[in-house]
Design an enzyme around this catalytic site. Structure first.
Site, PDB file in Angstrom:
ATOM      1  N   HIS A  97       0.771  -1.553  -0.282  1.00  0.00           N
ATOM      2  CA  HIS A  97      -0.286  -0.046   0.103  1.00  0.00           C
ATOM      3  C   HIS A  97       0.778   1.166   0.030  1.00  0.00           C
ATOM      4  O   HIS A  97       2.053   1.154   0.474  1.00  0.00           O
ATOM      5  CB  HIS A  97      -0.760   0.199   0.664  1.00  0.00           C
ATOM      6  CG  HIS A  97      -0.401  -0.081   2.226  1.00  0.00           C
ATOM      7  ND1 HIS A  97      -0.182  -0.939   3.414  1.00  0.00           N
ATOM      8  CD2 HIS A  97       0.251   1.612   3.186  1.00  0.00           C
ATOM      9  CE1 HIS A  97       0.384  -1.030   4.526  1.00  0.00           C
ATOM     10  NE2 HIS A  97       0.859   0.900   4.281  1.00  0.00           N
TER      11      HIS A  97
HETATM   12  C1  T46 Z   1       3.275   0.577   6.594  1.00  0.00           C
HETATM   13  C2  T46 Z   1       4.037   0.131   7.274  1.00  0.00           C
HETATM   14  C3  T46 Z   1       5.199  -0.093   7.099  1.00  0.00           C
HETATM   15  C4  T46 Z   1      -5.046  -1.329  12.507  1.00  0.00           C
HETATM   16  O1  T46 Z   1      -6.596  -1.771  12.832  1.00  0.00           O
HETATM   17  N1  T46 Z   1      -4.678  -0.066  13.393  1.00  0.00           N
HETATM   18  C5  T46 Z   1      -3.924   0.967  13.596  1.00  0.00           C
HETATM   19  O2  T46 Z   1      -3.096   1.260  14.389  1.00  0.00           O
HETATM   20  C6  T46 Z   1      -3.372  -0.003  11.999  1.00  0.00           C
HETATM   21  C7  T46 Z   1      -1.326   0.298  11.860  1.00  0.00           C
HETATM   22  C8  T46 Z   1      -3.777  -0.776  11.091  1.00  0.00           C
HETATM   23  N2  T46 Z   1      -4.812  -1.502  11.875  1.00  0.00           N
HETATM   24  C9  T46 Z   1      -5.421  -3.169  10.725  1.00  0.00           C
HETATM   25  C10 T46 Z   1      -4.985  -2.027   9.326  1.00  0.00           C
HETATM   26  C11 T46 Z   1      -5.112  -3.664   8.659  1.00  0.00           C
HETATM   27  O3  T46 Z   1      -6.539  -4.507   8.469  1.00  0.00           O
HETATM   28  O4  T46 Z   1      -4.233  -3.976  10.736  1.00  0.00           O
HETATM   29  C12 T46 Z   1      -4.178  -4.584   9.667  1.00  0.00           C
HETATM   30  C13 T46 Z   1      -2.677  -4.031   8.915  1.00  0.00           C
HETATM   31  O5  T46 Z   1      -2.669  -3.419   8.703  1.00  0.00           O
HETATM   32  P1  T46 Z   1      -1.525  -2.754   8.055  1.00  0.00           P
HETATM   33  O6  T46 Z   1      -2.107  -3.077   6.396  1.00  0.00           O
HETATM   34  O7  T46 Z   1      -1.485  -0.988   7.901  1.00  0.00           O
HETATM   35  O8  T46 Z   1      -0.393  -3.046   7.973  1.00  0.00           O
HETATM   36  P2  T46 Z   1       1.352  -3.595   7.029  1.00  0.00           P
HETATM   37  O9  T46 Z   1       1.920  -4.360   8.782  1.00  0.00           O
HETATM   38  O10 T46 Z   1       0.806  -3.309   6.184  1.00  0.00           O
HETATM   39  O11 T46 Z   1       1.805  -2.045   7.598  1.00  0.00           O
HETATM   40  C14 T46 Z   1       2.370  -0.940   8.900  1.00  0.00           C
HETATM   41  C15 T46 Z   1       1.467  -0.321   9.045  1.00  0.00           C
HETATM   42  O12 T46 Z   1       0.443  -0.507   9.197  1.00  0.00           O
HETATM   43  C16 T46 Z   1       1.664   1.274   7.370  1.00  0.00           C
HETATM   44  O13 T46 Z   1       1.157   2.211   7.498  1.00  0.00           O
HETATM   45  O14 T46 Z   1       3.139   1.735   6.024  1.00  0.00           O
HETATM   46  O15 T46 Z   1       3.194  -1.127   7.853  1.00  0.00           O
END
Ligand code: T46
Length: 137
Positions: A54
């Site tokens: 993303h």
């Molecule tokens: C990034 C990379 C480096 C939540 O419910 N609350 C939260 O505060 C966050 C950050 C995520 N979520 C949920 C949203 C998704 O359904 O957790 C799931 C996984 O989140 P995300 O797609 O953001 O996960 P990553 O590991 O792909 O990305 C993370 C960071 O969130 C993102 O900003 O750039 O690490």
């Protein structure tokens, strides 16, 4: 003035020595080019799993591999690719807004994220095609 348009590696100061251990510090304006609104961390990501896929419309981040080794592929809207590896807790990676990211982890990796904004799903672009077409205003 810290450059805010491109990703870069931050070398945090390591205070201490090998006998005592070390402290590193992240301060707004000195090492982190934004006000930190939020910190979160990911852990126990299996070796074979990649995260990310993303971009963020506005969010800026500094990412630290508190343990383990974390590899990033970053892509801008012109499809320029950059690769970064963070493998030491004294290093950070600054990611500006509007960079697509694909992230892989060693088995013991803990990824600490210092973020410029609170969590907002509306800030995510989760399709690569939409990312390339997104108008940067
Ligand atoms: C990034 C990379 C480096 C939540 O419910 N609350 C939260 O505060 C966050 C950050 C995520 N979520 C949920 C949203 C998704 O359904 O957790 C799931 C996984 O989140 P995300 O797609 O953001 O996960 P990553 O590991 O792909 O990305 C993370 C960071 O969130 C993102 O900003 O750039 O690490």
């Amino acid at each position: 003035m810290l450059e805010k348009n491109k990703p870069f590696i931050i070398d945090f100061e390591s205070i201490g020595d090998s006998q005592l251990g070390y402290i590193s510090v992240a301060e707004v304006q000195n090492q982190v080019p934004f006000g930190i609104e939020r910190a979160y961390w990911t852990y126990y990501t299996p070796n074979e799993v990649q995260r990310g896929f993303h971009a963020h419309k506005e969010l800026q981040q500094v990412l630290v591999a508190v343990s383990g080794v974390i590899k990033f592929k970053l892509i801008d809207q012109n499809k320029n690719e950059l690769e970064f590896v963070i493998d030491n807790p004294s290093k950070g990676l600054y990611i500006p807004r509007l960079y697509w990211r694909e992230i892989s982890f060693s088995h013991n990796a803990v990824l600490l994220c210092l973020a410029s904004q609170v969590y907002n799903e509306e800030d995510y672009i989760r399709s690569f095609e939409d990312f390339l077409l997104y108008k940067n205003v």
